[in-house]
Design an enzyme around this catalytic site. Structure first.
Site, PDB file in Angstrom:
ATOM      1  N   HIS A   7     -97.115  43.187 -31.735  1.00 53.36           N
ATOM      2  CA  HIS A   7     -97.640  44.092 -32.768  1.00 53.36           C
ATOM      3  C   HIS A   7     -97.750  43.361 -34.092  1.00 53.36           C
ATOM      4  CE1 HIS A   7     -93.219  44.671 -33.055  1.00 53.36           C
ATOM      5  NE2 HIS A   7     -93.427  44.774 -34.349  1.00 53.36           N
ATOM      6  N   HIS A  79     -95.007  41.900 -41.108  1.00 50.15           N
ATOM      7  CA  HIS A  79     -94.641  40.865 -40.133  1.00 50.15           C
ATOM      8  C   HIS A  79     -95.567  40.916 -38.934  1.00 50.15           C
ATOM      9  CE1 HIS A  79     -92.087  44.284 -38.641  1.00 50.15           C
ATOM     10  NE2 HIS A  79     -92.395  43.818 -37.452  1.00 50.15           N
ATOM     11  N   GLU A 130     -91.430  38.111 -36.181  1.00 47.33           N
ATOM     12  CA  GLU A 130     -90.480  38.774 -35.286  1.00 47.33           C
ATOM     13  C   GLU A 130     -90.738  38.239 -33.879  1.00 47.33           C
ATOM     14  OE1 GLU A 130     -91.101  43.022 -34.916  1.00 47.33           O
ATOM     15  OE2 GLU A 130     -89.107  43.336 -34.061  1.00 47.33           O
TER      16      GLU A 130
HETATM   17 CO    CO Z   1     -91.826  44.775 -35.639  1.00 48.76          CO
END
Ligand code: CO
Length: 134
Positions: A7, A79, A130
């Site tokens: 994502h 992120h 991440e």
């Molecule tokens: Co995230």
């Protein structure tokens, strides 16, 4: 080491307005808002054919995205999350290569119930990364 983009997270000051823009202006499928108090955010998932965008609004006093929104009051990309097969192996390789893992270096359970780690944005060209064990 890196797999799919799981994502892309965008911090927004007004989740309702951001959801409406993605749904009505951009024509994307969006979820209902979900409060994730343990992560300090309310999130709306924008489902795309190849990945998803997560719209994040701060929740609570100690939200990890509050400071980001202070610096970026109209919102911004917060992120990008890449999938890895083995998060501990990935971490050890990254640390050996000099990358900094945020926090105590131990994976935490992320917003999708899977182990995640964050890497220092200064080590990766200004982007918070991440890693999620897929
Ligand atoms: Co995230």
């Amino acid at each position: 080491m890196l797999g799919r983009v799981n994502h892309i997270a965008i911090a927004v000051p007004d989740l309702e307005a951001a959801t409406a823009a993605y749904r009505d202006t951009l024509g994307a499928a969006v979820s209902q808002p979900q409060a994730l108090p343990e992560h300090g955010v309310t999130v709306v998932f924008v489902e795309l054919p190849n990945t998803k965008v997560e719209l994040l609004q701060p929740l609570g006093e100690t939200s990890p995205i509050a400071a980001f929104l202070e610096k970026n009051p109209s919102g911004g990309m917060h992120h990008i999350c890449y999938e890895v097969d083995d998060i501990l192996l990935a971490r050890d390789r990254l640390v050996a290569a000099g990358a900094r893992v945020l926090g105590d270096g131990q994976p935490k359970t992320g917003a999708h119930g899977k182990p995640v780690l964050f890497l220092h944005p200064k080590d990766f060209f200004g982007t918070l990364i991440e890693l999620e064990q897929a």
